[in-house]
Design a protein around this motif. Structure first.
Motif, PDB file in Angstrom:
ATOM      1  N   ASP A 680      15.087  28.451 -32.235  1.00 36.15           N
ATOM      2  CA  ASP A 680      15.897  29.671 -32.175  1.00 36.15           C
ATOM      3  C   ASP A 680      17.272  29.392 -31.601  1.00 36.15           C
ATOM      4  O   ASP A 680      18.267  30.024 -31.984  1.00 36.15           O
ATOM      5  N   ASP A 681      17.326  28.435 -30.662  1.00 41.55           N
ATOM      6  CA  ASP A 681      18.599  28.090 -30.024  1.00 41.55           C
ATOM      7  C   ASP A 681      19.350  26.980 -30.768  1.00 41.55           C
ATOM      8  O   ASP A 681      20.339  26.454 -30.250  1.00 41.55           O
ATOM      9  N   LYS A 682      18.847  26.599 -31.952  1.00 42.01           N
ATOM     10  CA  LYS A 682      19.482  25.558 -32.775  1.00 42.01           C
ATOM     11  C   LYS A 682      19.518  24.205 -32.068  1.00 42.01           C
ATOM     12  O   LYS A 682      20.414  23.398 -32.312  1.00 42.01           O
ATOM     13  N   LYS A 683      18.535  23.970 -31.191  1.00 44.06           N
ATOM     14  CA  LYS A 683      18.438  22.674 -30.513  1.00 44.06           C
ATOM     15  C   LYS A 683      17.386  21.842 -31.262  1.00 44.06           C
ATOM     16  O   LYS A 683      16.225  21.754 -30.870  1.00 44.06           O
ATOM     17  N   ASP A 684      17.847  21.245 -32.348  1.00 47.59           N
ATOM     18  CA  ASP A 684      16.913  20.619 -33.278  1.00 47.59           C
ATOM     19  C   ASP A 684      16.171  19.430 -32.670  1.00 47.59           C
ATOM     20  O   ASP A 684      14.962  19.282 -32.856  1.00 47.59           O
ATOM     21  N   ALA A 685      16.881  18.574 -31.947  1.00 51.05           N
ATOM     22  CA  ALA A 685      16.242  17.388 -31.373  1.00 51.05           C
ATOM     23  C   ALA A 685      15.184  17.786 -30.347  1.00 51.05           C
ATOM     24  O   ALA A 685      14.081  17.225 -30.307  1.00 51.05           O
TER      25      ALA A 685
END
Length: 917
Positions: A680-685
């Motif tokens: 949701d926070d676009k913190k893919d790693a």
């Protein structure tokens, strides 16, 4: 007062260590479980004030089920143990050993007030090794006796210094004595009895009065022939101060227990509910029984309740001889000590005071207690016994002809007692060893059979446990708890019919309900659990939910403050889809206990069912205020914040999930939801890391596998997503969304049309009306250049979803292509302009790309909605497959133009091949 030498201290400490070294290897057994393992007052998160509001077991003093044992200072030492070692039993037992050594040293100092040095050491050594003390020293809850004894002896030693020169009063020791008495009482109730010992000491030891002297003085005063001597007035003043302080302590104690005595059942103390004369005869017979345990501690038992000692119901019972003999012997000692002056009589008097006065609260003679015989309550009375033995030994050893024999007997007694104590400690190693050793002494106590069953039950050995529980019902057929144990064990063995039968038997033994009659003094709170257990059993059958509800209401009618009944009924009402009634039940429970974090958690679940997430979150927060480590509240409140879609709540949701995985490091759900938050926070790693952790802990974790594949797909790592999807479909071959995503990757990235076709065909086998799968299969037909099949497929798809504009547009494109190909075939014999031909193919390929792009965009948008979140630990995936595709942005249009140019070049190459160039 003689001082204690270092050699004497070393000897006492060495003997205590030698006798009790193996006690530190014992665990928490018997009452330790309730006082230590189940007592929340030990936890640092519990406010210290709770120690002064709850009883020894952590139950609020206001509750009827409280045993009214108010010992906050003892619980405080448990809390200190917990602070340093949590629930490591070694530290608790080691501290008990240290306290016992301190008591022995303090007792040695008291002995030197009445005995010579040698006899004092003998008394202290006998006290140190006496086997009767194993329950108080090796049992952790026995610390109440140890601590109370330390302050008990300290208070007495302080009082002995209250007599100044010329018989003056020294008030400081008296003030210290009163303070130490209060502390001793806050460690255990019997600590207050030291006041009586101080009074006896003051009159008969410090002032040197005897009973005849007091009688003559009283007669002279009553006849008016003499006034009260000044020394006697001073003595009266000291006694008045002591008695007034004692009265004050008693008043405070009564206020603490709210003027209520604890409720005990007839199984705890059968004589207490027996009619006269059985009650009086039995209670008097218990006195020689306790005396015999001090004289001959060969057969010790951790529990003397129920049928251990049969009632003395008749004057003709031969056991009355033991009672008469005991009272004759005790009476002769009292007369000797009070009538005759001299050191010997003083020693005997103080020994009798130490035996009798501390034992009075446990004697059942003035008010009933929750046991018949308890070895630990003999800890302080055994001091007087040891003084008597040491005094008698001194008398014998002073005679030359008996000196050697007295020494031999003394050494033999000390050695055998020490050996018995060392062996007895191993009985307290575990609950199984403790109760099995008790059964060797007494097989008529159903509670012992039950406790062995409990020990086996804790080891999941239900078959053996059942045999012991059944034996308990045979020993005591009217024992409600035993039948409940049988029912619970049958339930654990999945024998529901037998379990219900046992619960019904237990229920039949309960008092019959009479409208308007209260049962507060007749029904033990634990026995009311039969209604709860029976209801919990039958509510597994959906057709018997109303019957279960009736049982909960029956329990509540018998005891309106039965909190667990409200909680269980609330859960049932939720299951019956009656959230408003469940809310009422939980509100009633909260009126009874607002400090129960579990209650607030359940109340939050009610609001979730009522579709009120705001109130639910408030109640989750209330639960966490009471218990910051409440795992379910941490987990579900985090999910609630996540589901709210409010980005401002995500940091707190993450914090709670991190706390949750700290408490439950092996629960994959916590890591999965951390991954969802990161997505949701676009913190893919970070999301990838959490998802992999969840899959590592739980291979085949459906939602984690799919969302990890989706994450790879969204971050242009489609080929990396493919093996993850293969793993997902290996566990769940019917996972439709996984098949759609796999087919999309195969068609668009690997150009594997056949593989994609198999995925979409598999979807339609499971769900022939799946619009997304059918539309994508139409695209496959288009890729295969089977336009007729593609047209038919799109017509069928449009019939399934006539509102979808993109399907209509794609059908138009296919039909246009069919028309165009028909025109081309008709003019095939005519010369063709290369540009015109290319233009036709360009339109075809451009439109194909639009179809594919539309399909892919639709798939991606829909797949994005699959980041489902577990609700109440049930993983569900949100399905938004009917969502319409959003209009393309300017950037998307430019991307399509670039692809169109590339397509033109490819078509020109195809044209050259077709023309044979």
């Amino acid at each position: 007062m003689a001082d204690i030498s270092l050699k004497e201290i070393a000897l006492i400490v060495g003997v205590v260590g030698a006798c009790y070294w193996n006690s530190i290897f014992c665990g928490f057994v018997f009452d330790d479980v309730s006082a230590i393992l189940d007592n929340k007052d030990l936890h640092p998160s519990t406010p210290l004030k709770n120690l002064f509001q709850n009883d020894f077991w952590g139950t609020p003093m206001s509750e009827e089920r409280s045993h009214k044992s108010y010992r906050p200072f003892t619980v405080l030492t448990f809390r200190l143990n917990y602070l340093f070692s949590e629930l490591n039993a070694v530290s608790y037992h080691l501290l008990n050993l240290v306290f016992h050594a301190v008591v022995c040293i303090a007792f040695l100092k008291v002995c030197k007030l009445f005995l010579d040095n040698k006899s004092s050491v003998v008394a202290s050594l006998l006290f140190a090794v006496h086997p009767i003390h194993t329950e108080a020293v090796t049992g952790v809850v026995g610390r109440a006796e140890l601590l109370s004894s330390i302050f008990f002896l300290a208070a007495f030693l302080s009082y002995t210094k209250s007599k100044g020169p010329d018989n003056t009063i020294v008030w400081t020791p008296i003030a210290v004595t009163v303070f130490l008495v209060a502390v001793a009482t806050l460690c255990k109730e019997q600590g207050i009895t030291v006041v009586g010992i101080c009074c006896v000491y003051e009159v008969f030891i410090a002032q040197g009065y005897t009973l005849p002297v007091l009688w003559d003085t009283a007669l002279q005063i009553l006849r008016g022939k003499d006034s009260i001597p000044y020394s006697m007035l001073q003595t009266l003043l000291k006694l008045i101060v002591l008695m007034f302080s004692t009265l004050l302590l008693v008043v405070v104690r009564v206020q603490v227990i709210q003027s209520q005595l604890p409720v005990f059942t007839r199984f705890d103390n059968p004589a207490a509910v027996s009619p006269a004369p059985a009650r009086q005869l039995t209670f008097n017979y218990l006195l020689p029984v306790n005396a015999w345990l001090l004289l001959n501690p060969s057969e010790l038992c951790c529990d003397w309740t129920m049928g251990t000692i049969p009632l003395v119901e008749s004057l003709l019972d031969i056991r009355n001889i033991a009672t008469v003999t005991f009272f004759c012997f005790l009476g002769s000692l009292i007369i000797f000590s009070l009538r005759y002056p001299g050191d010997s009589s003083k020693t005997v008097l103080m020994a009798l005071c130490l035996i009798v006065l501390p034992f009075i609260p446990a004697s059942n003679l003035f008010f009933p207690v929750g046991f018949v015989v308890a070895e630990r309550v003999l800890y302080v009375p055994s001091m007087g016994f040891c003084i008597l033995v040491a005094h008698g030994w001194r008398k014998l050893s002073n005679k030359s002809e008996l000196r050697k024999l007295s020494w031999v007997c003394l050494c033999l007694v000390l050695f055998t007692h020490a050996l018995k104590t060392l062996h007895r400690n191993w009985d307290w190693e575990s609950e199984y060893t403790l109760f099995m050793s008790a059964l060797k002494v007494n097989k008529n106590n159903a509670k012992l059979w039950n406790n062995v069953g409990h020990a086996l039950e804790n080891e999941k050995n239900f078959e053996r446990a059942l045999r012991f529980f059944i034996q308990a019902t045979q020993v005591q057929p009217d024992d409600i708890g035993a039948h409940m144990n049988v029912g619970r064990t049958y339930k654990n063995l999945n024998k529901t019919n037998e379990a219900e039968e046992s619960y019904m038997t237990a229920k039949s033994l309960m008092p019959q309900i009479i409208p308007g009659k209260k049962y507060a003094a007749r029904v033990a709170p634990n026995h009311l659990n039969v209604y709860i257990n029976l209801a919990n059993l039958i509510r597994a059958n959906e057709s018997r939910l109303e019957e279960a509800d009736q049982l909960y209401r029956q329990a509540i009618s018998m005891r309106p403050d039965f909190k667990q009944a409200y909680i269980s009924r609330g859960e049932l009402l939720l299951k019956m889809n009656k959230p408003l009634k469940a809310k009422e039940a939980y509100l009633r429970a909260l009126e009874l206990d607002r400090t129960n974090a579990d209650l607030w958690y359940n109340f939050a679940i009610v609001y979730i069912e009522l579709k009120d997430p705001t109130e639910a979150l408030k109640n989750f927060n209330q639960a966490l205020e009471l218990n910051p480590k409440h795992k379910l509240a941490l987990f579900n409140s985090a999910l609630l914040m996540q589901e709210s879609g409010d980005a401002r709540l995500r940091p707190e949701a993450k914090k709670r999930l991190l706390n949750y995985v700290k408490e439950e490091p092996h629960d994959a759900n916590g890591y999965f939801n951390l991954g969802m938050l990161a997505m949701d926070d676009k913190k893919d790693a970070e999301a990838e890391t959490w998802m992999k952790k969840a899959i590592q802990l739980q291979p085949g974790f459906r939602s984690a596998l799919f969302n990890l594949a989706l994450l790879y797909s969204q971050t242009a790592k489609e080929l990396t997503a493919l093996p993850v999807l293969e793993e997902l479909l290996r566990y769940y071959p019917d996972h439709i969304k996984g098949l759609i995503l796999k087919g999309d990757i195969l068609m668009n990235q690997k150009k594997d049309i056949n593989g994609a076709k198999k995925c979409f065909e598999r979807i339609l086998e499971m769900d022939p009306k799946n619009v997304q799968g059918k539309h994508n299969l139409c695209v496959v037909y288009f890729e295969e250049r089977d336009l007729t099949k593609a047209e038919k497929c799109l017509v069928e798809t449009l019939a399934l979803a006539p509102q979808e504009e993109y399907i209509q547009r794609h059908l138009s494109i296919v039909r246009s292509k069919i028309s165009l190909l028909g025109a081309v075939e008709q003019s095939a014999a005519q010369p063709a302009d290369g540009t015109a031909a290319a233009g036709g193919k360009t339109i075809l390929f451009e439109n194909l790309k639009e179809v594919k792009n539309e399909q892919k965009t639709t798939q991606t948008k829909n797949s994005n909605t699959n980041k489902g979140q577990p609700k109440h630990k049930k993983n569900t995936e949100k399905n938004n497959t009917d969502r319409e595709t959003k209009k393309k942005s300017t950037k998307e249009i430019k991307d399509i133009e670039k692809k169109r140019v590339a397509a033109l070049k490819r078509l020109e190459e195809i044209e050259r091949i077709l023309n044979g160039e």
